[in-house]
Motif scaffolding. Structure first.
Motif, PDB file in Angstrom:
ATOM      1  N   LYS A  55       0.837  -1.207   0.000  1.00 36.58           N
ATOM      2  CA  LYS A  55       0.000   0.000   0.000  1.00 36.58           C
ATOM      3  C   LYS A  55       0.869   1.253   0.000  1.00 36.58           C
ATOM      4  CE  LYS A  55      -3.927   0.308   0.124  1.00 36.58           C
ATOM      5  NZ  LYS A  55      -4.881   0.501  -1.011  1.00 36.58           N
ATOM      6  N   ALA A  56       1.965   1.249   0.768  1.00 40.46           N
ATOM      7  CA  ALA A  56       2.874   2.402   0.812  1.00 40.46           C
ATOM      8  C   ALA A  56       3.471   2.674  -0.568  1.00 40.46           C
ATOM      9  CB  ALA A  56       3.983   2.155   1.835  1.00 40.46           C
ATOM     10  N   VAL A  87      -0.690   1.497  15.725  1.00 41.38           N
ATOM     11  CA  VAL A  87      -1.982   0.933  16.121  1.00 41.38           C
ATOM     12  C   VAL A  87      -1.793  -0.394  16.846  1.00 41.38           C
ATOM     13  CG1 VAL A  87      -3.316   2.014  14.259  1.00 41.38           C
ATOM     14  CG2 VAL A  87      -2.351  -0.259  13.912  1.00 41.38           C
ATOM     15  N   PRO A  88      -2.645  -0.657  17.842  1.00 43.42           N
ATOM     16  CA  PRO A  88      -2.643  -1.988  18.441  1.00 43.42           C
ATOM     17  C   PRO A  88      -3.167  -2.993  17.418  1.00 43.42           C
ATOM     18  CG  PRO A  88      -3.832  -0.409  19.826  1.00 43.42           C
ATOM     19  CD  PRO A  88      -3.584   0.250  18.504  1.00 43.42           C
ATOM     20  N   LEU A  89      -2.597  -4.167  17.414  1.00 43.66           N
ATOM     21  CA  LEU A  89      -3.089  -5.258  16.577  1.00 43.66           C
ATOM     22  C   LEU A  89      -3.958  -6.121  17.476  1.00 43.66           C
ATOM     23  CD1 LEU A  89       0.179  -5.992  14.587  1.00 43.66           C
ATOM     24  CD2 LEU A  89      -1.811  -4.633  13.869  1.00 43.66           C
ATOM     25  N   GLU A  90      -5.264  -6.007  17.275  1.00 48.01           N
ATOM     26  CA  GLU A  90      -6.238  -6.614  18.179  1.00 48.01           C
ATOM     27  C   GLU A  90      -7.050  -7.681  17.479  1.00 48.01           C
ATOM     28  OE1 GLU A  90      -8.206  -3.612  20.934  1.00 48.01           O
ATOM     29  OE2 GLU A  90      -7.584  -2.341  19.242  1.00 48.01           O
ATOM     30  N   GLN A 128      -0.295  10.028   6.325  1.00 45.32           N
ATOM     31  CA  GLN A 128       0.033   8.828   5.553  1.00 45.32           C
ATOM     32  C   GLN A 128       0.404   7.669   6.477  1.00 45.32           C
ATOM     33  OE1 GLN A 128       3.060  10.809   3.208  1.00 45.32           O
ATOM     34  NE2 GLN A 128       1.835  10.582   1.340  1.00 45.32           N
ATOM     35  N   ASP A 129       1.221   7.944   7.479  1.00 43.12           N
ATOM     36  CA  ASP A 129       1.605   6.892   8.428  1.00 43.12           C
ATOM     37  C   ASP A 129       0.382   6.345   9.160  1.00 43.12           C
ATOM     38  OD1 ASP A 129       4.225   7.426   7.683  1.00 43.12           O
ATOM     39  OD2 ASP A 129       4.819   8.264   9.625  1.00 43.12           O
ATOM     40  N   THR A 130      -0.526   7.229   9.555  1.00 49.94           N
ATOM     41  CA  THR A 130      -1.742   6.806  10.243  1.00 49.94           C
ATOM     42  C   THR A 130      -2.601   5.943   9.335  1.00 49.94           C
ATOM     43  OG1 THR A 130      -1.715   8.765  11.659  1.00 49.94           O
ATOM     44  CG2 THR A 130      -3.835   7.633  11.421  1.00 49.94           C
ATOM     45  N   TYR A 131      -2.753   6.367   8.091  1.00 45.59           N
ATOM     46  CA  TYR A 131      -3.531   5.582   7.129  1.00 45.59           C
ATOM     47  C   TYR A 131      -2.917   4.197   6.947  1.00 45.59           C
ATOM     48  CZ  TYR A 131      -5.606   3.922   2.829  1.00 45.59           C
ATOM     49  OH  TYR A 131      -6.248   3.143   1.900  1.00 45.59           O
ATOM     50  N   LEU A 132      -1.605   4.134   6.780  1.00 46.44           N
ATOM     51  CA  LEU A 132      -0.920   2.849   6.565  1.00 46.44           C
ATOM     52  C   LEU A 132      -1.033   1.947   7.798  1.00 46.44           C
ATOM     53  CD1 LEU A 132       2.202   4.119   4.617  1.00 46.44           C
ATOM     54  CD2 LEU A 132       0.396   2.617   3.716  1.00 46.44           C
ATOM     55  N   ALA A 133      -0.909   2.528   8.969  1.00 40.26           N
ATOM     56  CA  ALA A 133      -1.041   1.736  10.195  1.00 40.26           C
ATOM     57  C   ALA A 133      -2.468   1.203  10.335  1.00 40.26           C
ATOM     58  CB  ALA A 133      -0.649   2.563  11.414  1.00 40.26           C
ATOM     59  N   ASP A 134      -3.454   2.043  10.092  1.00 39.00           N
ATOM     60  CA  ASP A 134      -4.850   1.592  10.148  1.00 39.00           C
ATOM     61  C   ASP A 134      -5.091   0.474   9.123  1.00 39.00           C
ATOM     62  OD1 ASP A 134      -5.465   3.413  12.162  1.00 39.00           O
ATOM     63  OD2 ASP A 134      -6.349   4.885  10.788  1.00 39.00           O
ATOM     64  N   PHE A 135      -4.537   0.638   7.934  1.00 40.63           N
ATOM     65  CA  PHE A 135      -4.633  -0.380   6.888  1.00 40.63           C
ATOM     66  C   PHE A 135      -4.026  -1.697   7.379  1.00 40.63           C
ATOM     67  CE2 PHE A 135      -2.866  -2.551   3.159  1.00 40.63           C
ATOM     68  CZ  PHE A 135      -3.990  -2.653   2.351  1.00 40.63           C
ATOM     69  N   GLY A 136      -2.845  -1.609   7.982  1.00 38.73           N
ATOM     70  CA  GLY A 136      -2.192  -2.797   8.524  1.00 38.73           C
ATOM     71  C   GLY A 136      -2.997  -3.454   9.629  1.00 38.73           C
TER      72      GLY A 136
END
Length: 165
Positions: A40-41, A121-124, A142-150
């Motif tokens: 995605k990045a 982001v926590p991986l829950e 962008q980092d927030t979007y990528l983390a949420d995506f992950g």
């Protein structure tokens, strides 16, 4: 409902609870999340670093895309550390850590490893934090979007794992 049916239902529920409670972060799972984030990045034109920690704040995997910023390595690691340590995303932490916030100054604790801006982001899964993901390399958005995506990729992968058990 007959006794056999009740036994089957109880067994299925018990298996489900055991499976969810025993889910642990693995290298394979961490690599799948990181691979998806990197793909995605790349689509976004961001050279990111992605790091995954387990629930005990131990690093499981970290990968740097070509031409990622050197500073992004430590930032990604620290974002992953932050989310498992505080059990919240770095985006959620940000307003709490601002002047006047209830956690103002927290970034100076824990050997300065707490990050107070988006990208972690926590991986829950199943109501439990299994690990944390930190992404760095782009803007905060962008980092927030990528983390949420992950994080969403992680949930999807867990669902697939649970269905196959």
């Amino acid at each position: 409902m007959d006794e056999k049916h009740i036994t089957e239902v109880v067994t299925a529920i018990a298996k489900s609870i055991r499976s969810e409670n025993n889910l642990k972060m693995t290298l394979g799972l961490a690599k799948k999340v990181i691979s998806g984030v990197q793909k995605k990045a790349k689509e976004m034109g961001v050279n990111a670093v992605a790091a995954v920690y387990d629930e005990g704040a131990r690093p499981v995997a970290v990968e740097c895309m070509d031409n990622a910023f050197i500073a992004s390595f430590d930032i990604a690691l620290n974002k992953a550390y932050t989310v498992v340590s505080l059990k919240m995303s770095t985006k959620e932490l940000k307003p709490l850590a601002q002047p006047g916030g209830s956690l103002y100054g927290i970034q100076f604790t824990n050997s300065n490893k707490i990050v107070v801006f988006g990208g972690g982001v926590p991986l829950e899964y199943g109501g439990r934090i299994i690990g944390g993901l930190g992404v760095s390399g782009g803007s905060e958005e962008q980092d927030t979007y990528l983390a949420d995506f992950g994080g969403e990729l992680f949930k999807e992968e867990c669902e697939c794992m649970m269905k196959s058990k």
